[in-house]
Design an enzyme around this catalytic site. Sequence first.
Site, PDB file in Angstrom:
ATOM      1  N   GLY A   1       0.845  -1.206   0.000  1.00  0.00           N
ATOM      2  CA  GLY A   1       0.000   0.000   0.000  1.00  0.00           C
ATOM      3  C   GLY A   1       0.871   1.242   0.000  1.00  0.00           C
ATOM      4  O   GLY A   1       0.492   2.283   0.530  1.00  0.00           O
TER       5      GLY A   1
ATOM      6  N   GLY B   1      -0.121   5.014  -1.265  1.00  0.00           N
ATOM      7  CA  GLY B   1      -1.194   5.760  -0.606  1.00  0.00           C
ATOM      8  C   GLY B   1      -0.702   6.942   0.209  1.00  0.00           C
ATOM      9  O   GLY B   1       0.483   7.282   0.210  1.00  0.00           O
ATOM     10  N   GLN B   2      -1.643   7.546   0.936  1.00  0.00           N
ATOM     11  CA  GLN B   2      -1.338   8.769   1.704  1.00  0.00           C
ATOM     12  C   GLN B   2      -0.191   8.547   2.683  1.00  0.00           C
ATOM     13  O   GLN B   2       0.747   9.335   2.750  1.00  0.00           O
ATOM     14  CB  GLN B   2      -2.586   9.237   2.470  1.00  0.00           C
ATOM     15  CG  GLN B   2      -2.390  10.605   3.099  1.00  0.00           C
ATOM     16  CD  GLN B   2      -3.373  10.902   4.226  1.00  0.00           C
ATOM     17  OE1 GLN B   2      -4.307  10.153   4.483  1.00  0.00           O
ATOM     18  NE2 GLN B   2      -3.161  12.007   4.906  1.00  0.00           N
TER      19      GLN B   2
ATOM     20  N   ASP C   1       2.239  -1.982  -4.294  1.00  0.00           N
ATOM     21  CA  ASP C   1       0.855  -1.496  -4.292  1.00  0.00           C
ATOM     22  C   ASP C   1       0.108  -2.182  -5.429  1.00  0.00           C
ATOM     23  O   ASP C   1       0.708  -2.730  -6.354  1.00  0.00           O
ATOM     24  CB  ASP C   1       0.818   0.031  -4.492  1.00  0.00           C
ATOM     25  CG  ASP C   1      -0.430   0.666  -3.915  1.00  0.00           C
ATOM     26  OD1 ASP C   1      -0.335   1.376  -2.902  1.00  0.00           O
ATOM     27  OD2 ASP C   1      -1.537   0.443  -4.472  1.00  0.00           O
TER      28      ASP C   1
ATOM     29  N   ARG D   1      -2.031  -0.321  -7.199  1.00  0.00           N
ATOM     30  CA  ARG D   1      -1.971   0.672  -8.271  1.00  0.00           C
ATOM     31  C   ARG D   1      -0.517   0.973  -8.602  1.00  0.00           C
ATOM     32  O   ARG D   1       0.407   0.507  -7.937  1.00  0.00           O
ATOM     33  CB  ARG D   1      -2.750   1.936  -7.943  1.00  0.00           C
ATOM     34  CG  ARG D   1      -2.545   2.535  -6.595  1.00  0.00           C
ATOM     35  CD  ARG D   1      -3.326   3.833  -6.464  1.00  0.00           C
ATOM     36  NE  ARG D   1      -3.421   4.222  -5.060  1.00  0.00           N
ATOM     37  CZ  ARG D   1      -3.548   5.461  -4.642  1.00  0.00           C
ATOM     38  NH1 ARG D   1      -3.612   6.452  -5.500  1.00  0.00           N
ATOM     39  NH2 ARG D   1      -3.624   5.731  -3.353  1.00  0.00           N
TER      40      ARG D   1
ATOM     41  N   ASP E   1      -0.903  -7.503  -5.174  1.00  0.00           N
ATOM     42  CA  ASP E   1      -2.244  -7.480  -4.586  1.00  0.00           C
ATOM     43  C   ASP E   1      -2.194  -8.286  -3.289  1.00  0.00           C
ATOM     44  O   ASP E   1      -1.953  -9.491  -3.310  1.00  0.00           O
ATOM     45  CB  ASP E   1      -3.240  -8.108  -5.578  1.00  0.00           C
ATOM     46  CG  ASP E   1      -4.665  -8.103  -5.037  1.00  0.00           C
ATOM     47  OD1 ASP E   1      -4.875  -7.715  -3.873  1.00  0.00           O
ATOM     48  OD2 ASP E   1      -5.567  -8.493  -5.803  1.00  0.00           O
TER      49      ASP E   1
ATOM     50  N   TYR F   1     -15.643  -0.023   8.515  1.00  0.00           N
ATOM     51  CA  TYR F   1     -14.202   0.231   8.675  1.00  0.00           C
ATOM     52  C   TYR F   1     -13.788   0.000  10.133  1.00  0.00           C
ATOM     53  O   TYR F   1     -12.815  -0.714  10.416  1.00  0.00           O
ATOM     54  CB  TYR F   1     -13.924   1.674   8.244  1.00  0.00           C
ATOM     55  CG  TYR F   1     -12.513   2.170   8.431  1.00  0.00           C
ATOM     56  CD1 TYR F   1     -11.447   1.620   7.738  1.00  0.00           C
ATOM     57  CD2 TYR F   1     -12.261   3.260   9.283  1.00  0.00           C
ATOM     58  CE1 TYR F   1     -10.153   2.126   7.891  1.00  0.00           C
ATOM     59  CE2 TYR F   1     -10.985   3.771   9.439  1.00  0.00           C
ATOM     60  CZ  TYR F   1      -9.936   3.201   8.747  1.00  0.00           C
ATOM     61  OH  TYR F   1      -8.667   3.702   8.901  1.00  0.00           O
TER      62      TYR F   1
ATOM     63  N   LYS G   1     -11.351  -2.897  11.666  1.00  0.00           N
ATOM     64  CA  LYS G   1     -10.127  -2.561  12.410  1.00  0.00           C
ATOM     65  C   LYS G   1     -10.139  -3.227  13.794  1.00  0.00           C
ATOM     66  O   LYS G   1      -9.112  -3.712  14.256  1.00  0.00           O
ATOM     67  CB  LYS G   1      -9.991  -1.039  12.556  1.00  0.00           C
ATOM     68  CG  LYS G   1      -9.616  -0.315  11.268  1.00  0.00           C
ATOM     69  CD  LYS G   1      -8.208  -0.669  10.813  1.00  0.00           C
ATOM     70  CE  LYS G   1      -7.785   0.083   9.575  1.00  0.00           C
ATOM     71  NZ  LYS G   1      -6.518  -0.376   9.014  1.00  0.00           N
TER      72      LYS G   1
HETATM   73  P1  NAD Z   1      -4.715   5.086   1.215  1.00  0.00           P
HETATM   74  O1  NAD Z   1      -6.060   4.706   0.721  1.00  0.00           O
HETATM   75  O2  NAD Z   1      -4.199   6.424   0.897  1.00  0.00           O
HETATM   76  O3  NAD Z   1      -3.640   4.019   0.742  1.00  0.00           O
HETATM   77  C1  NAD Z   1      -3.899   2.652   0.702  1.00  0.00           C
HETATM   78  C2  NAD Z   1      -3.096   2.049  -0.420  1.00  0.00           C
HETATM   79  O4  NAD Z   1      -3.375   0.645  -0.468  1.00  0.00           O
HETATM   80  C3  NAD Z   1      -3.486   2.617  -1.804  1.00  0.00           C
HETATM   81  O5  NAD Z   1      -2.345   3.082  -2.486  1.00  0.00           O
HETATM   82  C4  NAD Z   1      -4.120   1.434  -2.521  1.00  0.00           C
HETATM   83  O6  NAD Z   1      -3.870   1.413  -3.916  1.00  0.00           O
HETATM   84  C5  NAD Z   1      -3.457   0.268  -1.828  1.00  0.00           C
HETATM   85  N1  NAD Z   1      -4.240  -0.960  -1.953  1.00  0.00           N
HETATM   86  C6  NAD Z   1      -5.587  -1.094  -1.923  1.00  0.00           C
HETATM   87  N2  NAD Z   1      -5.930  -2.375  -2.121  1.00  0.00           N
HETATM   88  C7  NAD Z   1      -4.782  -3.074  -2.253  1.00  0.00           C
HETATM   89  C8  NAD Z   1      -4.489  -4.442  -2.462  1.00  0.00           C
HETATM   90  N3  NAD Z   1      -5.466  -5.346  -2.604  1.00  0.00           N
HETATM   91  N4  NAD Z   1      -3.196  -4.819  -2.541  1.00  0.00           N
HETATM   92  C9  NAD Z   1      -2.195  -3.896  -2.437  1.00  0.00           C
HETATM   93  N5  NAD Z   1      -2.419  -2.590  -2.237  1.00  0.00           N
HETATM   94  C10 NAD Z   1      -3.697  -2.179  -2.155  1.00  0.00           C
HETATM   95  O7  NAD Z   1      -4.745   4.868   2.796  1.00  0.00           O
HETATM   96  P2  NAD Z   1      -3.825   5.533   3.906  1.00  0.00           P
HETATM   97  O8  NAD Z   1      -4.503   6.754   4.381  1.00  0.00           O
HETATM   98  O9  NAD Z   1      -2.431   5.625   3.425  1.00  0.00           O
HETATM   99  O10 NAD Z   1      -3.963   4.466   5.081  1.00  0.00           O
HETATM  100  C11 NAD Z   1      -3.030   3.428   5.275  1.00  0.00           C
HETATM  101  C12 NAD Z   1      -3.435   2.646   6.495  1.00  0.00           C
HETATM  102  O11 NAD Z   1      -3.507   3.516   7.631  1.00  0.00           O
HETATM  103  C13 NAD Z   1      -4.821   1.992   6.406  1.00  0.00           C
HETATM  104  O12 NAD Z   1      -4.814   0.771   7.091  1.00  0.00           O
HETATM  105  C14 NAD Z   1      -5.705   2.956   7.148  1.00  0.00           C
HETATM  106  O13 NAD Z   1      -6.842   2.330   7.686  1.00  0.00           O
HETATM  107  C15 NAD Z   1      -4.783   3.435   8.235  1.00  0.00           C
HETATM  108  N6  NAD Z   1      -5.191   4.713   8.797  1.00  0.00           N
HETATM  109  C16 NAD Z   1      -5.096   5.844   8.041  1.00  0.00           C
HETATM  110  C17 NAD Z   1      -5.501   7.067   8.583  1.00  0.00           C
HETATM  111  C18 NAD Z   1      -5.409   8.340   7.805  1.00  0.00           C
HETATM  112  O14 NAD Z   1      -5.860   9.394   8.299  1.00  0.00           O
HETATM  113  N7  NAD Z   1      -4.858   8.333   6.588  1.00  0.00           N
HETATM  114  C19 NAD Z   1      -5.980   7.107   9.905  1.00  0.00           C
HETATM  115  C20 NAD Z   1      -6.098   5.928  10.615  1.00  0.00           C
HETATM  116  C21 NAD Z   1      -5.666   4.732  10.064  1.00  0.00           C
HETATM  117  C1  AKB Z   2     -10.740   7.951   8.208  1.00  0.00           C
HETATM  118  O1  AKB Z   2     -11.249   9.092   8.351  1.00  0.00           O
HETATM  119  O2  AKB Z   2     -11.345   6.968   7.775  1.00  0.00           O
HETATM  120  C2  AKB Z   2      -9.300   7.780   8.624  1.00  0.00           C
HETATM  121  C3  AKB Z   2      -9.233   7.260  10.011  1.00  0.00           C
HETATM  122  C4  AKB Z   2      -9.386   8.172  11.153  1.00  0.00           C
HETATM  123  O3  AKB Z   2      -9.066   6.079  10.199  1.00  0.00           O
HETATM  124  N1  AKB Z   2      -8.613   9.017   8.476  1.00  0.00           N
END
Ligand code: NAD
Ligand code: AKB
Length: 328
Positions: A10, A13-14, A36, A38, A54, A144, A148
């Site tokens: 992943g 992603g962000q 990833d 993508r 994947d 979600y 989790k």
């Molecule tokens: P994101 O959606 O920006 O990135 C997720 C990445 O996973 C994407 O690039 C996507 O292409 C990839 N992905 C999706 N399906 C896939 C698969 N089958 N195989 C491989 N890659 C795949 O999410 P994020 O914000 O970077 O979050 C990352 C983790 O952190 C997640 O578990 C999320 O729940 C957790 N999280 C994020 C936040 C936040 O504010 N960003 C807060 C709490 C928890």
């Molecule tokens: C969301 O809003 O889904 C995420 C999180 C707090 O897990 N940023």
Amino acid sequence: MTKEKILVIGASGQIGVELTLALRKIYGEQNVIASDLREQNPLLQGSGPYVSLDVMNKEMLHVQVIRQGVKQIYLLAAILSATGEKNPALAWHLNTQGLLNVLDIAKEEKLSKVYWPSSIAVFGPTSPKRSCPQKTIIEPTTVYGISKYAGEFWCNYYFNKYGVDIRSLRYPGLISYKSAPGGGTTDYAIEIFQAALEHSHYTSFLEKNTYLPMMYIPDAIRATIELMEAPKDKIRERTSYNLAAISFSPEEIAAEIRKHIPGFNISYKTDYRQAIADSWPQSIDDSAARNDWGWQHEYDLSAITKDMLGNLHAKFEMQTEAQASYQI
Ligand code: NAD
Ligand code: AKB
């Protein structure tokens, strides 16, 4: 310090982009393999190895782990809260089966460490709203959050039963400017900065007084690496650690932005994400993380606002009226 091969799943992603770059800086470019579903995020190009992968394809994942000699996995692939409510079955499937695939492979290949993030979304309307403790009533109402919370107990199970050293943080909403957010409820706190610079206006999908726990991404990346570097005997929570920095509302962040862009204004048009936000705590008690492995955040709202606007301004080099009156 470890020079083990690390796989980030992943990575486009962000969080993935910034975490991969930070890990490469510490452990060496060639030791951190980005992956990833993508295509590779342009910010990662030329910075180290990338494989298309994947996480739902367990055999392919297993082959990559063996072929690349991977000893640690950071699993970031997931569907976040807002997108998850649009496709609950897919969110449940990816968020739980993806984790189980990684845990099984970690067990079979005796990986040294695994990282998987949980979220403040595990908490629900019956959890305390303020300073929500590590251990409390937890009844999530989003798919979600349910995925989790289930995932946290799978982590605990694999640690206790098979000795998999999996570590986890319940991130709050993360604010960043490098790569776009992936469909969360806290995404408003990212969109607002770009809208402020581009249009001097933002329409918030959350009410003005909706307080949520938030954190700037440099703090989140540092927390992740500090948790992973902590001695094993310091990690007492094997579900997931509460993690906190600050809490603010749309009205408060707008007021902070106005200090730099005086003409900025905000309006409110709520949608289904308001109910998600209302189900979550307004602030989090992360004393377990602070006591066990020394967690401390650095960025407050004023520092985040200044840094976000400065970096977005440099990134987009926009020539709007808002920019003309923009003052750091
Ligand atoms: P994101 O959606 O920006 O990135 C997720 C990445 O996973 C994407 O690039 C996507 O292409 C990839 N992905 C999706 N399906 C896939 C698969 N089958 N195989 C491989 N890659 C795949 O999410 P994020 O914000 O970077 O979050 C990352 C983790 O952190 C997640 O578990 C999320 O729940 C957790 N999280 C994020 C936040 C936040 O504010 N960003 C807060 C709490 C928890
Ligand atoms: C969301 O809003 O889904 C995420 C999180 C707090 O897990 N940023």
